[in-house]
Design a protein around this motif. Sequence first.
Motif, PDB file in Angstrom:
ATOM      1  N   GLY A 156     -35.933  -0.570 -27.687  1.00  0.00           N
ATOM      2  CA  GLY A 156     -37.146  -0.829 -26.912  1.00  0.00           C
ATOM      3  C   GLY A 156     -36.851  -1.024 -25.440  1.00  0.00           C
ATOM      4  N   ALA A 157     -35.814  -1.801 -25.118  1.00  0.00           N
ATOM      5  CA  ALA A 157     -35.471  -2.092 -23.724  1.00  0.00           C
ATOM      6  C   ALA A 157     -35.031  -0.833 -22.988  1.00  0.00           C
ATOM      7  CB  ALA A 157     -34.379  -3.151 -23.674  1.00  0.00           C
ATOM      8  N   ALA A 158     -34.189  -0.031 -23.636  1.00  0.00           N
ATOM      9  CA  ALA A 158     -33.669   1.173 -22.977  1.00  0.00           C
ATOM     10  C   ALA A 158     -34.771   2.200 -22.742  1.00  0.00           C
ATOM     11  CB  ALA A 158     -32.544   1.780 -23.813  1.00  0.00           C
ATOM     12  N   SER A 159     -35.564   2.468 -23.762  1.00  0.00           N
ATOM     13  CA  SER A 159     -36.608   3.489 -23.633  1.00  0.00           C
ATOM     14  C   SER A 159     -37.702   3.049 -22.663  1.00  0.00           C
ATOM     15  CB  SER A 159     -37.209   3.805 -24.997  1.00  0.00           C
ATOM     16  OG  SER A 159     -37.754   2.641 -25.601  1.00  0.00           O
ATOM     17  N   ALA A 160     -37.974   1.740 -22.586  1.00  0.00           N
ATOM     18  CA  ALA A 160     -39.031   1.241 -21.702  1.00  0.00           C
ATOM     19  C   ALA A 160     -38.711   1.507 -20.240  1.00  0.00           C
ATOM     20  CB  ALA A 160     -39.229  -0.253 -21.928  1.00  0.00           C
ATOM     21  N   SER A 161     -37.476   1.196 -19.834  1.00  0.00           N
ATOM     22  CA  SER A 161     -37.110   1.386 -18.435  1.00  0.00           C
ATOM     23  C   SER A 161     -37.197   2.849 -18.039  1.00  0.00           C
ATOM     24  CB  SER A 161     -35.690   0.861 -18.190  1.00  0.00           C
ATOM     25  OG  SER A 161     -35.602  -0.516 -18.507  1.00  0.00           O
ATOM     26  N   ILE A 162     -36.874   3.733 -18.981  1.00  0.00           N
ATOM     27  CA  ILE A 162     -36.940   5.168 -18.695  1.00  0.00           C
ATOM     28  C   ILE A 162     -38.391   5.640 -18.613  1.00  0.00           C
ATOM     29  CG2 ILE A 162     -36.378   7.451 -19.591  1.00  0.00           C
ATOM     30  CD1 ILE A 162     -33.857   6.163 -20.851  1.00  0.00           C
ATOM     31  N   VAL A 163     -39.174   5.335 -19.641  1.00  0.00           N
ATOM     32  CA  VAL A 163     -40.548   5.848 -19.713  1.00  0.00           C
ATOM     33  C   VAL A 163     -41.457   5.174 -18.688  1.00  0.00           C
ATOM     34  CG1 VAL A 163     -42.590   6.071 -21.177  1.00  0.00           C
ATOM     35  CG2 VAL A 163     -40.314   6.476 -22.144  1.00  0.00           C
ATOM     36  N   CYS A 164     -41.518   3.836 -18.743  1.00  0.00           N
ATOM     37  CA  CYS A 164     -42.425   3.107 -17.842  1.00  0.00           C
ATOM     38  C   CYS A 164     -41.967   3.221 -16.391  1.00  0.00           C
ATOM     39  CB  CYS A 164     -42.524   1.647 -18.260  1.00  0.00           C
ATOM     40  SG  CYS A 164     -43.165   1.402 -19.927  1.00  0.00           S
ATOM     41  N   GLY A 165     -40.639   3.161 -16.191  1.00  0.00           N
ATOM     42  CA  GLY A 165     -40.124   3.291 -14.836  1.00  0.00           C
ATOM     43  C   GLY A 165     -40.473   4.638 -14.227  1.00  0.00           C
ATOM     44  N   TYR A 166     -40.293   5.703 -14.998  1.00  0.00           N
ATOM     45  CA  TYR A 166     -40.608   7.049 -14.501  1.00  0.00           C
ATOM     46  C   TYR A 166     -42.101   7.179 -14.195  1.00  0.00           C
ATOM     47  CZ  TYR A 166     -41.446  12.066 -14.459  1.00  0.00           C
ATOM     48  OH  TYR A 166     -41.864  13.317 -14.108  1.00  0.00           O
ATOM     49  N   GLY A 176     -47.397   3.259 -15.376  1.00  0.00           N
ATOM     50  CA  GLY A 176     -46.233   2.552 -15.910  1.00  0.00           C
ATOM     51  C   GLY A 176     -46.618   1.313 -16.675  1.00  0.00           C
ATOM     52  N   PHE A 177     -47.473   0.482 -16.064  1.00  0.00           N
ATOM     53  CA  PHE A 177     -47.911  -0.738 -16.739  1.00  0.00           C
ATOM     54  C   PHE A 177     -48.772  -0.411 -17.954  1.00  0.00           C
ATOM     55  CE2 PHE A 177     -47.501  -2.655 -12.318  1.00  0.00           C
ATOM     56  CZ  PHE A 177     -46.276  -3.234 -12.600  1.00  0.00           C
ATOM     57  N   GLY A 178     -49.572   0.657 -17.839  1.00  0.00           N
ATOM     58  CA  GLY A 178     -50.394   1.071 -18.975  1.00  0.00           C
ATOM     59  C   GLY A 178     -49.549   1.497 -20.165  1.00  0.00           C
ATOM     60  N   ALA A 179     -48.444   2.203 -19.895  1.00  0.00           N
ATOM     61  CA  ALA A 179     -47.543   2.611 -20.976  1.00  0.00           C
ATOM     62  C   ALA A 179     -46.939   1.400 -21.666  1.00  0.00           C
ATOM     63  CB  ALA A 179     -46.437   3.506 -20.422  1.00  0.00           C
ATOM     64  N   ALA A 180     -46.607   0.387 -20.880  1.00  0.00           N
ATOM     65  CA  ALA A 180     -46.079  -0.854 -21.464  1.00  0.00           C
ATOM     66  C   ALA A 180     -47.119  -1.505 -22.365  1.00  0.00           C
ATOM     67  CB  ALA A 180     -45.654  -1.819 -20.357  1.00  0.00           C
ATOM     68  N   GLY A 181     -48.384  -1.488 -21.929  1.00  0.00           N
ATOM     69  CA  GLY A 181     -49.451  -2.064 -22.732  1.00  0.00           C
ATOM     70  C   GLY A 181     -49.691  -1.299 -24.019  1.00  0.00           C
ATOM     71  N   VAL A 182     -49.629   0.037 -23.944  1.00  0.00           N
ATOM     72  CA  VAL A 182     -49.794   0.854 -25.145  1.00  0.00           C
ATOM     73  C   VAL A 182     -48.670   0.564 -26.135  1.00  0.00           C
ATOM     74  CG1 VAL A 182     -49.743   3.223 -26.028  1.00  0.00           C
ATOM     75  CG2 VAL A 182     -51.088   2.684 -23.993  1.00  0.00           C
ATOM     76  N   GLY A 183     -47.459   0.374 -25.613  1.00  0.00           N
ATOM     77  CA  GLY A 183     -46.336   0.036 -26.481  1.00  0.00           C
ATOM     78  C   GLY A 183     -46.578  -1.253 -27.241  1.00  0.00           C
ATOM     79  N   MET A 184     -47.072  -2.282 -26.551  1.00  0.00           N
ATOM     80  CA  MET A 184     -47.340  -3.550 -27.224  1.00  0.00           C
ATOM     81  C   MET A 184     -48.477  -3.411 -28.222  1.00  0.00           C
ATOM     82  SD  MET A 184     -46.155  -6.580 -27.484  1.00  0.00           S
ATOM     83  CE  MET A 184     -46.514  -6.608 -29.225  1.00  0.00           C
ATOM     84  N   LEU A 185     -49.458  -2.571 -27.914  1.00  0.00           N
ATOM     85  CA  LEU A 185     -50.544  -2.325 -28.863  1.00  0.00           C
ATOM     86  C   LEU A 185     -49.998  -1.694 -30.138  1.00  0.00           C
ATOM     87  CD1 LEU A 185     -53.568  -2.376 -29.499  1.00  0.00           C
ATOM     88  CD2 LEU A 185     -53.753  -0.141 -28.362  1.00  0.00           C
ATOM     89  N   PHE A 186     -49.071  -0.756 -30.005  1.00  0.00           N
ATOM     90  CA  PHE A 186     -48.421  -0.166 -31.185  1.00  0.00           C
ATOM     91  C   PHE A 186     -47.726  -1.250 -32.001  1.00  0.00           C
ATOM     92  CE2 PHE A 186     -47.780   4.293 -29.165  1.00  0.00           C
ATOM     93  CZ  PHE A 186     -49.070   4.636 -29.541  1.00  0.00           C
ATOM     94  N   GLY A 187     -47.029  -2.166 -31.293  1.00  0.00           N
ATOM     95  CA  GLY A 187     -46.345  -3.249 -31.976  1.00  0.00           C
ATOM     96  C   GLY A 187     -47.295  -4.136 -32.757  1.00  0.00           C
ATOM     97  N   LEU A 188     -48.455  -4.446 -32.160  1.00  0.00           N
ATOM     98  CA  LEU A 188     -49.455  -5.277 -32.832  1.00  0.00           C
ATOM     99  C   LEU A 188     -50.007  -4.570 -34.068  1.00  0.00           C
ATOM    100  CD1 LEU A 188     -51.313  -7.757 -32.967  1.00  0.00           C
ATOM    101  CD2 LEU A 188     -52.842  -6.613 -31.333  1.00  0.00           C
ATOM    102  N   ILE A 189     -50.285  -3.271 -33.938  1.00  0.00           N
ATOM    103  CA  ILE A 189     -50.811  -2.503 -35.080  1.00  0.00           C
ATOM    104  C   ILE A 189     -49.795  -2.473 -36.213  1.00  0.00           C
ATOM    105  CG2 ILE A 189     -51.484  -0.195 -35.843  1.00  0.00           C
ATOM    106  CD1 ILE A 189     -52.702   0.208 -33.023  1.00  0.00           C
ATOM    107  N   VAL A 190     -48.536  -2.215 -35.878  1.00  0.00           N
ATOM    108  CA  VAL A 190     -47.485  -2.182 -36.897  1.00  0.00           C
ATOM    109  C   VAL A 190     -47.388  -3.524 -37.608  1.00  0.00           C
ATOM    110  CG1 VAL A 190     -44.970  -2.086 -37.233  1.00  0.00           C
ATOM    111  CG2 VAL A 190     -46.110  -0.354 -35.842  1.00  0.00           C
ATOM    112  N   PHE A 191     -47.438  -4.614 -36.828  1.00  0.00           N
ATOM    113  CA  PHE A 191     -47.266  -5.941 -37.424  1.00  0.00           C
ATOM    114  C   PHE A 191     -48.435  -6.293 -38.339  1.00  0.00           C
ATOM    115  CE2 PHE A 191     -47.499 -10.621 -37.364  1.00  0.00           C
ATOM    116  CZ  PHE A 191     -46.237 -10.896 -37.877  1.00  0.00           C
ATOM    117  N   ILE A 192     -49.667  -6.011 -37.909  1.00  0.00           N
ATOM    118  CA  ILE A 192     -50.835  -6.315 -38.744  1.00  0.00           C
ATOM    119  C   ILE A 192     -50.801  -5.479 -40.024  1.00  0.00           C
ATOM    120  CG2 ILE A 192     -53.348  -6.116 -38.878  1.00  0.00           C
ATOM    121  CD1 ILE A 192     -53.456  -6.865 -35.915  1.00  0.00           C
ATOM    122  N   TRP A 193     -50.458  -4.201 -39.886  1.00  0.00           N
ATOM    123  CA  TRP A 193     -50.390  -3.327 -41.062  1.00  0.00           C
ATOM    124  C   TRP A 193     -49.301  -3.781 -42.036  1.00  0.00           C
ATOM    125  CZ3 TRP A 193     -46.155  -0.305 -42.533  1.00  0.00           C
ATOM    126  CH2 TRP A 193     -46.384   0.532 -43.633  1.00  0.00           C
TER     127      TRP A 193
END
Length: 521
Positions: A156-166, A176-193
């Motif tokens: 997560g840390a490595a891919s974030a700096s590449i994707v969000c940073g770019y 960039g910040f929106g991509a970070a937010g979408v990532g956390m939304l994916f995490g929330l969906i995975v956890f609830i499921w």
Amino acid sequence: MNQALQNTGTFLGHPKGLFICFFTEMWERFSYYGMRALLIFYLVQHWGFSDGDEYILYGAYTTLVYMMPVIGGVLADRYLGSRKAVTFGAVLLVLGHTLMTVENNVQIFYLSLALIISGVGFLKPNISTMVGALYPDGDPRRDSGFTIFYMGINIGAASASIVCGYLGQTYGWAYGFGAAGVGMLFGLIVFIWGQKYLDGHAEPPSDEYKEKYFGISKEIWCYVSGVAMVFVCWILIQYTSVVGGLVAALGSISILFWIYYSLKKCEPVERDRLLSVGVLVMFSLIFWALFEQAGSSLNILTDRGVDRNFFGWDVPASMFQSLNAIFIFTLAPFFAYLWLFLGKRNIEPSIPIKFAMGLFFVGLGFLFLVFGMSSEPISSMDDSGNELVLGAKTAVVWIFVIYLVHTIGELCLSPVGLSSVTKLSPQRIVGVMMGMWFLASAAGNFLAGIVATSTSSEEYRKLQKEFKELGQEGYANIPYTEIEKIGFVDAYTAVGWGAIGFSILLMLLSPLLVKMMHGIK
């Protein structure tokens, strides 16, 4: 049939719940490190922070990120349980990252940081607790399970700096910040499921959370406390000097407690071990104060003073934040094997020596970078025909070198430190000492902001002021001059040799500390 029994099962030899935790934490780290990679540039280039203020705010932010998990962990242990706490934290994080896309209101920006701080406070400590709860006591798969979980953190840390940073430095901050937010939304969906795969191990410890206080259940009061935490962090992030005072006060109380408990409440062997681990915690503070330059001053240097051109493409500076996670991912198995190899031959370094090695490597990394910055300055002419001495750009290879050497230092100190706290502290206060370890990390992050300000020389601050008086952005329009370069060289030389000095001091103390550990290795 009982739901927990229905979902009991394994995947790749581990509980299925491990992989729910894996992907939840992976996306949480994606969101956190994605935002972190961009934050220092956002402060300077968008909001116009300068004169070291950006470093202090960044340090205060990361300090609070390390402090708030104490509150989130306590509420989960006492009332909510890990599942409810992680879900609440993930919701706060999604809100925080979403609001980071609003670029025209500074108070919304501060609120976004407060939501992220509080969200990490509820999620970070409890997702790790959840992983441990999936394995019975003595289960030989536990260490392997945490290794898999740790891989998720670094992916997560490595891919974030590449994707969000770019995205952030190429198309705009909101992307960039929106991509970070979408990532956390994916995490929330995975956890609830995937909650059904946690086998009931993350539920509240008792029915006390249902009890009512003033007509409102204690569970709801926990969420109210979380909202209050957001409000407090929103205030603190705007008054950074208060954060420093708070860290100093908590640190002083912790040190007094540590000394008092060691001398008054422990048997001789316990006393010696507790005193020794406390000394190591103090040295860890120095390590984190220097290591955490990565997200602040080193990020700025990479942006302004490093030749980042690869085949005609200027790689966004924030993307280099991925190097630490990539190096951890590749080097951690080697170090795990190395310690086992040396241990079997009775030549494994002691815990204090490993700490000293961590300090040595963090200092050496700075000195390598200073060596790489030793190019001759370049003379040029400004628009008025005056000679302007530009700072020669540093070859990008030296950025790879400092991250590699610092990662080696981190692997010598960080996992060893976590393990030593649990082994050397009396079991009745091991939680308190672990809190002291993370408080030292928080203090190190705040001190890192102060250290970073030393990279801005007085001459460079005057230059910033002149540009501001001309109505120009203080940072974006100033060329990378020899004045700024000298500020980085002087600061990094001082901290590099300082870290090596502390390393030597710890090596000299190591025979005494090893003796005080009474056989603990």
